[in-house]
Design a protein around this motif. Structure first.
Motif, short mmCIF file in Angstrom:
data_model
loop_
_atom_site.label_atom_id
_atom_site.label_comp_id
_atom_site.label_asym_id
_atom_site.label_seq_id
_atom_site.Cartn_x
_atom_site.Cartn_y
_atom_site.Cartn_z
N ASN A 1 0.84 -1.19 0.00
CA ASN A 1 0.00 0.00 0.00
C ASN A 1 0.88 1.24 0.00
O ASN A 1 1.27 1.75 1.05
CB ASN A 1 -0.93 -0.01 1.21
N GLU B 1 4.49 -3.60 6.23
CA GLU B 1 5.16 -3.78 4.93
C GLU B 1 6.48 -4.55 5.08
O GLU B 1 6.81 -5.38 4.24
CB GLU B 1 5.41 -2.42 4.28
N ASP C 1 0.06 4.23 -0.92
CA ASP C 1 -0.66 5.43 -0.53
C ASP C 1 -0.69 5.63 0.99
O ASP C 1 -0.72 6.76 1.47
CB ASP C 1 -2.10 5.37 -1.06
N HIS C 2 -0.72 4.52 1.70
CA HIS C 2 -0.69 4.61 3.17
C HIS C 2 0.32 3.58 3.66
O HIS C 2 -0.02 2.49 4.10
CB HIS C 2 -2.07 4.34 3.76
N PHE C 3 1.59 3.96 3.57
CA PHE C 3 2.68 3.05 3.88
C PHE C 3 2.79 2.82 5.39
O PHE C 3 2.93 3.76 6.16
CB PHE C 3 4.00 3.62 3.34
N CYS C 4 2.71 1.55 5.79
CA CYS C 4 2.84 1.16 7.19
C CYS C 4 4.12 0.34 7.32
O CYS C 4 4.17 -0.81 6.85
CB CYS C 4 1.63 0.36 7.66
N TYR C 5 5.16 0.91 7.92
CA TYR C 5 6.47 0.28 7.93
C TYR C 5 6.44 -1.12 8.55
O TYR C 5 7.01 -2.06 8.00
CB TYR C 5 7.48 1.16 8.68
#
Length: 272
Positions: free
Chosen positions: A62, A71, A64-68
């Motif tokens: 994602n 991910e 657009d809404h990067f979650c470290y």
């Protein structure tokens, strides 16, 4: 007898520093004892300190809404973390003991070392919701902090201007190391080496050298086991555990203190 694997994560810019000398003592003594020692010299490696999408090769789930956290968990599972992270994870996987050697910056580790923790301790590899604290992924490994301070020891006391060092250490030792399951050995603290004579610095290093002889056999610091907390009630301490300690003078740990006086040296000495 299988030799022990030791990883030293080292963060100082100068090879002429006291931290470098402390690191060298550890390498020398542990190697002489038959350990296989690896050193991650973070400044020499120009290790990237920032946790970003560039830590993942290929597309992210994602953008657009990067979650470290999420991910990098997916990237770890797919083998798509960058080479610098996977190499440090290899070292960590092989290690029986991890020593973090650093100068204390602003009551914590230098940014480059915090970046190592942020990027290497990825979700899935180092912890999960189910596997953390006393049931953590690294529960069969030991870890410890070895560091220098700029302030003298009296300033880090319970009535000193910097506050109790046990409180300062709680976020690092409980919130990072123990969270990932490590058995946390008592820290090695070199108090204000830049403000003492060279003879005193030599004495500090000799003390470290002596401790090294039995380091791998030391007992870890005490933390409250995960099963003492009720996961269905916000991980609050279970009533029976609370009741058991109700009449005691001190709290369980620095963090779980039950509104009582903090147990002395809880984050600085084993067996207390």
């Amino acid at each position: 007898m299988v030799s022990k694997q030791v990883l030293i994560v080292y963060a100082h810019q100068s090879s002429g520093s006291f931290n470098s000398a402390a690191k060298d003592v550890a390498v020398e003594v542990l190697t002489a004892k038959g350990c296989a020692v690896e050193v991650s010299d973070l400044y020499a490696m120009t290790f990237k300190a920032t946790a970003t999408a560039e830590d993942i090769t290929g597309k992210v789930k994602n953008a657009d809404h990067f979650c470290y956290g999420e991910e990098t968990k997916l990237a770890w599972e797919a083998g798509k973390l960058t080479a610098d992270i996977t190499e440090e994870q290899r070292k960590l996987t092989e290690a029986d003991l991890v020593i973090f050697q650093f100068p204390m910056y602003w009551f914590t580790v230098p940014a480059i070392m915090k970046g190592w923790m942020d990027r290497v301790f990825t979700l899935g590899f180092a912890f999960t919701h189910e596997k953390r604290y006393s049931q953590g992924i690294f529960k069969d490994k030991k870890a410890m902090l070895s560091f220098t301070t700029g302030s003298q020891e009296s300033m880090f006391s319970s009535n000193g201007i910097n506050g109790d060092m046990n409180v300062t250490l709680w976020p690092l030792q409980n919130g990072i190391l123990h969270y990932c399951g490590f058995q946390v050995l008592a820290p090695q603290i070199f108090w204000a080496p830049s403000h003492v004579p060279s003879e005193a610095r030599g004495t500090m290093l000799e003390g470290w050298r002596t401790r090294m002889q039995g380091l791998l056999g030391e007992n870890p610091l005490a933390f409250t086991p995960l099963d003492c907390f009720d996961g269905e009630k916000g991980y609050q301490l279970k009533p029976e555990v609370h009741e058991k300690h109700a009449a005691k003078e001190f709290g369980l740990t620095v963090g779980t203190h039950l509104g009582k006086a903090l147990p002395p040296n809880n984050q600085m000495k084993a067996g207390v």
